[in-house]
Design a protein around this motif. Structure first.
Motif, PDB file in Angstrom:
ATOM      1  N   ALA A  29     -78.885 -27.432 -19.371  1.00 20.92           N
ATOM      2  CA  ALA A  29     -80.238 -27.428 -18.796  1.00 20.92           C
ATOM      3  C   ALA A  29     -80.393 -26.326 -17.756  1.00 20.92           C
ATOM      4  O   ALA A  29     -81.467 -25.739 -17.625  1.00 20.92           O
ATOM      5  CB  ALA A  29     -80.536 -28.797 -18.176  1.00 20.92           C
ATOM      6  N   ILE A  30     -79.325 -26.058 -17.004  1.00 17.91           N
ATOM      7  CA  ILE A  30     -79.345 -25.007 -15.966  1.00 17.91           C
ATOM      8  C   ILE A  30     -78.207 -24.039 -16.290  1.00 17.91           C
ATOM      9  O   ILE A  30     -77.058 -24.258 -15.885  1.00 17.91           O
ATOM     10  CB  ILE A  30     -79.171 -25.614 -14.563  1.00 17.91           C
ATOM     11  CG1 ILE A  30     -80.246 -26.679 -14.320  1.00 17.91           C
ATOM     12  CG2 ILE A  30     -79.215 -24.533 -13.489  1.00 17.91           C
ATOM     13  CD1 ILE A  30     -80.082 -27.427 -13.019  1.00 17.91           C
ATOM     14  N   PRO A  31     -78.484 -22.975 -17.048  1.00 16.24           N
ATOM     15  CA  PRO A  31     -77.403 -22.089 -17.519  1.00 16.24           C
ATOM     16  C   PRO A  31     -76.554 -21.495 -16.405  1.00 16.24           C
ATOM     17  O   PRO A  31     -75.367 -21.255 -16.597  1.00 16.24           O
ATOM     18  CB  PRO A  31     -78.161 -21.002 -18.292  1.00 16.24           C
ATOM     19  CG  PRO A  31     -79.451 -21.640 -18.690  1.00 16.24           C
ATOM     20  CD  PRO A  31     -79.795 -22.576 -17.579  1.00 16.24           C
ATOM     21  N   ASN A  32     -77.125 -21.241 -15.241  1.00 14.00           N
ATOM     22  CA  ASN A  32     -76.352 -20.650 -14.147  1.00 14.00           C
ATOM     23  C   ASN A  32     -75.817 -21.716 -13.195  1.00 14.00           C
ATOM     24  O   ASN A  32     -75.788 -21.526 -11.970  1.00 14.00           O
ATOM     25  CB  ASN A  32     -77.196 -19.636 -13.382  1.00 14.00           C
ATOM     26  CG  ASN A  32     -78.482 -20.262 -12.836  1.00 14.00           C
ATOM     27  OD1 ASN A  32     -78.846 -21.371 -13.213  1.00 14.00           O
ATOM     28  ND2 ASN A  32     -79.153 -19.542 -11.951  1.00 14.00           N
ATOM     29  N   CYS A  33     -75.397 -22.856 -13.742  1.00 15.12           N
ATOM     30  CA  CYS A  33     -74.888 -23.945 -12.904  1.00 15.12           C
ATOM     31  C   CYS A  33     -73.617 -23.494 -12.201  1.00 15.12           C
ATOM     32  O   CYS A  33     -72.796 -22.761 -12.768  1.00 15.12           O
ATOM     33  CB  CYS A  33     -74.624 -25.187 -13.748  1.00 15.12           C
ATOM     34  SG  CYS A  33     -73.401 -24.958 -15.041  1.00 15.12           S
ATOM     35  N   PRO A  34     -73.417 -23.912 -10.972  1.00 15.76           N
ATOM     36  CA  PRO A  34     -72.271 -23.418 -10.203  1.00 15.76           C
ATOM     37  C   PRO A  34     -70.962 -24.025 -10.675  1.00 15.76           C
ATOM     38  O   PRO A  34     -70.906 -25.174 -11.122  1.00 15.76           O
ATOM     39  CB  PRO A  34     -72.598 -23.858  -8.768  1.00 15.76           C
ATOM     40  CG  PRO A  34     -73.478 -25.054  -8.941  1.00 15.76           C
ATOM     41  CD  PRO A  34     -74.277 -24.818 -10.187  1.00 15.76           C
ATOM     42  N   VAL A  35     -69.893 -23.245 -10.547  1.00 20.09           N
ATOM     43  CA  VAL A  35     -68.563 -23.725 -10.927  1.00 20.09           C
ATOM     44  C   VAL A  35     -68.047 -24.753  -9.930  1.00 20.09           C
ATOM     45  O   VAL A  35     -67.069 -25.461 -10.206  1.00 20.09           O
ATOM     46  CB  VAL A  35     -67.600 -22.526 -11.055  1.00 20.09           C
ATOM     47  CG1 VAL A  35     -67.252 -21.991  -9.681  1.00 20.09           C
ATOM     48  CG2 VAL A  35     -66.344 -22.914 -11.810  1.00 20.09           C
ATOM     49  N   GLU A  36     -68.700 -24.873  -8.760  1.00 17.56           N
ATOM     50  CA  GLU A  36     -68.276 -25.851  -7.760  1.00 17.56           C
ATOM     51  C   GLU A  36     -68.364 -27.283  -8.289  1.00 17.56           C
ATOM     52  O   GLU A  36     -67.705 -28.179  -7.761  1.00 17.56           O
ATOM     53  CB  GLU A  36     -69.141 -25.721  -6.489  1.00 17.56           C
ATOM     54  CG  GLU A  36     -68.755 -24.574  -5.579  1.00 17.56           C
ATOM     55  CD  GLU A  36     -69.163 -23.219  -6.162  1.00 17.56           C
ATOM     56  OE1 GLU A  36     -70.036 -23.219  -7.065  1.00 17.56           O
ATOM     57  OE2 GLU A  36     -68.632 -22.185  -5.723  1.00 17.56           O
TER      58      GLU A  36
END
Length: 1343
Positions: free
Chosen positions: A449-456
């Motif tokens: 849904a959010i392609p640039n989701c953080p790796v955190e």
């Protein structure tokens, strides 16, 4: 040309002199007439559509230079559900009245230089009404440039920030400025859209290359007049089209059209005054989602008291799905889910507290709650498990389903993370594994849904991985890799690479299963970033120092990245010199199977594989199946854009007989999307290592010794380490691993007491006691099988939805009672086999299983106030009651099963499919308007455009099209003897008369109903199947079996009369033509002649070699030289044995008898009986099947004789007294040339004409099929009533086949066999079984 340039220059200069900014003076109120119309359906006229219309006056007032007010005056709402275009819109008076107060509240917004900014409204204005205002403001959104007439930009609007194309023109004559604006909604920087149920699907762009399955576009046209300080919008029209085609058909698409008009009326001096309320910031021009996600489009519920309504629906489901499933149970189940979605956590806890102690209600709630898909449900499941109100199986089932259905937002991810680290969860490994895997899946859905989701988001997992690596905790490392594999985040690549063999020295020391898990964790990453994974997978695959299994798993991952031609060719070059035959065989078979792939998304890979396969040696294709293999098969139907693919991988080990790993995967394609639906994998690494440490790994021993040593090694499982798994398995759904199991020494030690302890005996005792007392059971299982939704706004600010739902409910009632005579002893362990033999067991069981399934496909408007959509609805309902009585008298050898009459519903199966347009509103939700999409009218007029290619002119006409009458047929069949009547009723009406396209055949109404009832004859009391074994078999036969003996005078007389009757029937029967297509025969004969000329001398010699039979120490005479003599001899011996006793029943009782009959009220005998006889002295078996009806002498007689250990002969005759038809079959083993061989001959004396007719038709296709299969064909006049098949083994790995049929001989030499056949040239087996393996295995188990 100069004039054109001059005109354009003048126009450009003129435009530059005008301020292209919409003008709304501060002291004036601008009055516009607004109308928005939304309609969904098919573009053809004469079909039903559904939609709404909004009309109103719009007042615009500037409060300050950049702050404006907009107010709707006299708003009206209309509904449409009818045949377009003849039916009118209908005013929705109640809904208009209910929303009038909200609609007329002025809305405040920012507006500068033609761009809409922030929007403000009181809290009492609902999101739906706000979105309607946004639809009007969207028209005012204009990014006009003074220096350019044609330009493109990304413009913000109701639907998001999308590519917008502007064209500005000036009409000097009318003093108008004309602006055309078009939006491509398929190319947006930010698209306002909600998708549900599509997280794990992949877009198949290649599948929709010809016809885009989804097309979205909008066109805006403005007419403006220059004003004092800007321009005045005098008229604006908007047309937006959303087109969806589930098929690869350019003419078969459903559309949703939005039309808006905003026309200037006048200027008033009365300003718009805001109401006395706080105006809150309500976002911008972009659409604001309300409760569309909670509102299903298939029904509109007016929810006033959610808890009370939930209880009401729950009680309805329980009460109406007891004896059999209710017709509308699936829809009611969806309704229950919808009500639970709007309920609060406190509401759900109160309902749970009320029903948790009632098993039926508890089960329905636990089935519905996970499908709700809200964070509230995940929290509820967590809390109830922690307070011990859910069992472990209930918790696992509910949590797995809930995590797959819930929206993956940050709140839910944090909730799942807290559950994973909870101390109670940590103490239950199985539960912790499920939670951890679900955590990875949640991150995967969130990142989709959010392609640039953080790796955190993965930091907790990375920390666990670091600790596990530091402690060398192998089970924890394996679990973490599975979680990272589910998440599929490219940011995890660094952590995974620490555990990949070959890339890190430390990883090579890890167990093979961990290395395999690390490689498999790359698969979901490869779908997002294939270029990152390809070099890693290729490097592992080509590293010969690694274990073969690791390299083969890397091959699987590599080809899932869809490698290029260059990469696959490089791999092929390396495989040419690959020393490990398992790796070479696996990669070669994988590449070869990919050459046959037809799925569009794999077309490039198939092409690359076709190039690579030519670079590899064909010898790899002849490797046996003991080497590792990969297989991929698929089928794809382009017109329907539907397909399926299956992959199977088998990784073997050279040192053992068991495969190291087996993986199977299924993939599906539908409407331009693809998904890995299911995958299962099994590994036997622990067993493999146990075998490698045993003498079974010695390659110098024979196969039988290796098998024995393998069995011995498996019995020594106690010597294995505790933490080392013997085997493991995993299951994936839609690319996500949902469960896995490791079978180790601890698991086996825990399972043995459960299987051998006192508990199984106690359970058996309780079950037997319950059976004797009688068991009555009712069970219902609901399931929301599919919920796929795409919700997005239209230009008018009204949400549109396309969705697919499938729900099912299965119910069953079972009643079982057993009577055991004599009763079983109290202590079951004292029950002996002799007592069992003297036991008479009677069992009566009645069951009424029923299933109801409903499927909905919806396209249209779905709001909390009104729904207007076109819908396809499919329903299936089946009820299959049955009642049987069984009896087993072991002492007498009598076994009987009876099918007893049972009450049958009117229809045992009912399937229907219909398409219609539906409109409903919340003020009167029960009075919905439903119109069939295809009206059943005799004649309709369609506005059909006539192509200029045909007439030479562009023209259109009203063409009358006559709709055919609906198809309605009823087919009935009465089963003879038992008088059961079955009927199938078919009704069908479609729109194919409009257009000959697939979609139009589907549209309409179709139904199939099946009914079973009693016939007109005497009623049947029961159906019986009885088996009698032993000497009493003759007593059970209901009709004495007698065969006519030809040697007696009476027999000769009977047979003469019978043959006269049969000859008369044969003469009167139609004789099939013996003529054939000589031209095609000559062509095939010519091609076969050239083929046989090109064949080797060895092939010709093999075909003409005589077949010699085994006979003690020497061969018998050549087949061709003495065939007549030998055949005659064997035939005469068979006939001699038959003449000794025409019917074995005259000298000995049957070995067993089987009677199948129908017991009717008129006591007439109907049915069949079978008697089996055996003569040990002649090794003869005889089976006689005869009718038990009076005056019915039809029989089937089967005689079989073992003439020697190398030959068996059988004769099957049937007809009156078994004299009408006969077929003789002979099978024998021998030698063809110098090779061991087997031959099968089938001769017929008389066979039914229908068989010969179809055989002649089939024979015309044999030559072409044989040549395509690689067989040589020779036109030879073989025996007309004989088929002969000979198979020889030149080596243990090749096979020669020769087939002689009438008029031709087929042959193929050196057919490669996947496995070696252990037969020596003299016909003996290549190994000797000197010990009973089963006995040996049992003895060692006892030890």
């Amino acid at each position: 040309m100069r004039a054109v340039v001059l005109a354009l220059t003048v126009a450009l200069v003129a435009c530059q002199q005008i301020n292209l900014v919409p003008e709304f003076a501060v002291d004036k109120t601008y009055v516009y007439k607004y109308e928005a119309q939304l309609l969904g359906g098919l573009p053809q006229e004469g079909l039903a559509r559904a939609g709404i219309k909004v009309s109103s006056k719009v007042l615009l007032t500037a409060v300050t230079e950049n702050i404006f007010l907009i107010k709707l005056v006299d708003p009206l709402l209309f509904e449409y559900g009818g045949i377009w275009p003849k039916d009118p819109f209908v005013p929705s008076t109640k809904l208009t009245t209910a929303l009038a107060a909200q609609l007329q509240i002025p809305i405040k917004f920012e507006y500068a230089n033609g761009v809409v900014g922030k929007v403000f409204a009181p809290a009492g204005v609902s999101p739906t009404v706000m979105n309607l205002h946004r639809g009007i403001l969207n028209i005012l959104q204009l990014n006009l440039k003074k220096t350019q007439n044609v330009y493109e930009l990304q413009e913000a609007g109701t639907q998001g920030v999308c590519r917008t194309h502007y064209v500005i023109n000036e009409d000097l004559k009318e003093n108008h400025i004309i602006v055309t604006k078009s939006k491509d909604l398929s190319h947006c920087q930010e698209r306002i859209m909600k998708e549900i149920g599509l997280a794990y699907t992949e877009r198949c762009a290649e599948c929709t290359r010809r016809v885009k399955s989804w097309i979205e576009t909008a066109s805006y046209n403005y007419i403006m007049k220059p004003a004092a300080t800007g321009i005045l919008i005098t008229e604006a029209t908007v047309k937006e089209v959303h087109q969806f085609s589930p098929l690869n058909d350019i003419h078969g698409a459903a559309i949703m059209e939005t039309k808006q008009t905003l026309a200037f009326v006048e200027i008033e001096k009365t300003p718009v005054v805001p109401i006395k309320a706080d105006y809150l910031h309500r976002g911008s021009l972009q659409y604001e989602f309300a409760n569309e996600i909670l509102q299903t489009p298939i029904q509109l519920l007016k929810i006033s008291d959610a808890p009370a309504q939930i209880i009401e629906v729950l009680k309805h489901l329980v009460a109406n799905n007891m004896a059999m499933v209710h017709d509308d149970a699936p829809l009611k189940f969806v309704q229950l889910i919808q009500l639970l979605r709007v309920a609060t956590l406190e509401n759900i806890e109160a309902i749970w507290a009320q029903f948790k102690d009632q098993p039926i209600y508890r089960r329905w709630l636990l089935e519905a709650l996970p499908a709700v898909g809200t964070p509230v449900i995940v929290k509820f499941i967590k809390e109830k498990f922690l307070v011990h109100e859910l069992t472990i199986p209930e918790f696992i089932q509910a949590l797995v389903m809930a995590l797959q259905m819930v929206t993956a937002d940050l709140e839910t991810i944090q909730l799942t993370a807290s559950l994973a680290v909870h101390e109670k969860i940590a103490t239950i490994p199985a539960v912790r594994e499920v939670v951890m895997l679900g955590y990875g899946s949640m991150i995967a859905k969130h990142c989709i849904a959010i392609p640039n989701c953080p790796v955190e988001l993965l930091r907790p997992i990375h920390d666990i991985a670091s600790n596990a690596i530091a402690k060398n905790d192998i089970p924890e490392i394996s679990l973490v890799l599975k979680v990272l594999g589910n998440a599929g985040h490219p940011g995890s690549l660094k952590t995974i690479m620490k555990l990949l063999p070959g890339l890190r020295t430390a990883a090579t020391t890890l167990p093979i299963r961990v290395q395999v898990d690390a490689i498999l964790a790359l698969r979901n990453i490869a779908k997002k970033e294939p270029k990152l994974v390809q070099p890693v997978a290729l490097q592992i695959l080509l590293d010969r120092a690694l274990h073969p299994e690791v390299r083969m798993v890397a091959s699987i991952v590599l080809f899932e990245t869809k490698p290029s031609v260059a990469l696959v060719s490089s791999l092929a070059g390396a495989l040419r010199i690959e020393p490990n035959m398992h790796v070479a065989s696996f990669a070669y078979s994988h590449i070869k199977s990919l050459t046959r792939i037809t799925a569009p998304d794999m077309a490039a890979v198939a092409g690359a594989a076709s190039v690579a396969i030519k670079l590899l040696s064909p010898k790899l294709d002849r490797l046996s199946f003991r080497f590792s293999r990969a297989l991929t098969l698929d089928i794809y139907h382009t017109p329907l854009m539907i397909g399926a693919a299956g992959s199977a991988y088998m990784i073997n080990d050279a040192a053992t007989i068991l495969p190291r790993a087996v993986v199977a995967k299924a993939r599906a394609y539908l409407a331009g999307a693809a998904a890995d639906v299911f995958e299962i994998g099994v590994r036997t690494e622990g067993i493999q290592e146990a075998l490698l440490q045993s003498p079974a790994a010695d390659e110098s021993v024979d196969r039988m010794t290796k098998v024995k040593r393998t069995l011995r090694a498996l019995t020594n499982w106690k010597a294995l380490p505790t933490n080392h798994p013997l085997a493991s398995a995993y299951v994936k759904l839609f690319g996500q691993e949902v469960a896995f199991v490791n079978i180790d020494k601890t698991v086996i030690e825990q399972a043995i007491p459960l299987a051998t302890g006192s508990r199984p005996r106690e359970l058996l005792k309780e079950a037997l006691k319950a059976l004797q007392e009688g068991i009555a059971m009712q069970y219902a299982k609901p399931l929301l099988a599919a919920e796929v939704r795409r919700i997005f706004p239209t230009a008018a600010g009204v949400p549109m939805e396309i969705s697919f739902y499938t729900a099912a409910v299965a119910a069953a009632t079972v009643n079982v009672k057993a009577t055991i005579t004599p009763p079983l002893p109290e202590q079951l362990e004292t029950f002996t086999l002799e007592q069992l033999k003297r036991t008479d067991v009677q069992l009566v069981a009645e069951a009424r299983p029923s299933v109801a399934l409903q499927t909905f496909a919806v396209m249209g408007i779905n709001t909390a106030f009104i729904q207007a959509a076109v819908m396809a609805k499919g329903k299936i309902r089946t009820i299959l009651p049955g009642k049987i009585a069984a009896r087993a008298d072991i002492l007498k050898g009598n076994y009987k099963v009876e099918a007893l009459p049972v009450e049958v519903p009117e229809h045992i199966a009912d399937m229907s499919f219909e398409t219609f347009a539906v409109v409903r509103n919340i003020e009167n939700p029960t009075a919905e308007r439903i119109v069939p999409l295809v009206p059943e009218l005799s004649v309709q007029n369609y506005h059909t455009p006539i192509s200029s290619e045909v007439t030479g002119y562009d023209m259109s006409a009203e063409v009358p099209l006559r709709a055919p009458a609906p198809l309605h047929k009823t087919l009935c069949l009465v089963v003879p003897y038992i008088e059961i009547k079955g009927c199938v009723e078919v009704h069908s009406h479609n729109a194919a008369f409009i257009k000959n396209a697939t979609l139009f055949y589907i549209l309409g109404k179709h139904s199939v109903r099946a009914a079973v009832s009693r016939g007109d004859g005497p009623a049947v009391e029961r159906l019986e199947l009885e088996v009698q074994v032993g000497p009493r078999a003759a007593e059970r036969l209901l009709k004495q079996i007698n065969l006519v003996d030809e040697e007696t005078p009476e027999g000769k007389t009977i047979l003469m009369k019978l043959r006269e009757i049969l000859d008369t029937e044969a003469k009167n029967a139609p004789v099939s033509s013996k003529s054939s297509s000589s031209r095609s025969s000559r062509i095939i004969s010519s091609s076969s002649s050239s083929s046989s000329m090109s064949s080797s001398r060895l092939t010709e010699a093999t075909i003409t070699e005589p077949f010699r039979k085994f006979h003690k120490d020497r061969y018998m005479a050549p087949h061709r030289a003495s065939k007549a003599v030998s055949s005659g001899s064997s035939a005469s011996s068979f006939e001699a044995i038959q003449k000794q006793a025409k019917f074995l029943g005259n000298a000995a009782p049957p070995v067993f008898a089987i009677i199948v009959r129908a017991v009717r009220v008129d006591h007439k005998l109907l049915g069949y009986q079978l008697g089996a006889y055996f003569d040990k002295s002649t090794a003869r078996v005889q089976l006689i099947v005869s009718s038990i009806a009076e005056n019915d002498n039809m029989k089937i007689c089967a005689d079989g004789v073992l003439l020697s250990k190398h030959k068996v002969t059988a004769k099957v005759a049937w007809g009156p007294e078994c004299q009408q038809y006969a077929v003789i079959a002979k099978a024998e083993a021998g030698v063809l040339g110098e090779f061991p061989a087997a031959r099968l001959e089938v001769e017929w004396e008389r066979i039914p004409i229908i068989v010969t007719t179809y055989a002649k038709k089939l024979s015309k296709h044999i030559p072409m099929a044989a040549l395509k299969a690689g067989f040589n064909l020779e036109r030879v006049m073989n025996c007309e009533k004989e088929i002969e098949l000979t198979a020889a083994l030149p080596t243990q790995r090749t096979l020669n086949v020769i087939a002689r049929i009438p008029q031709m001989t087929l042959s193929r030499m050196a057919i490669h066999l996947p496995y070696a056949v252990p037969i020596n040239p003299d016909g003996t087996l290549s190994y000797r079984i000197d010990e009973d393996i089963l006995t040996w295995f049992k003895n060692h188990l006892k030890e």
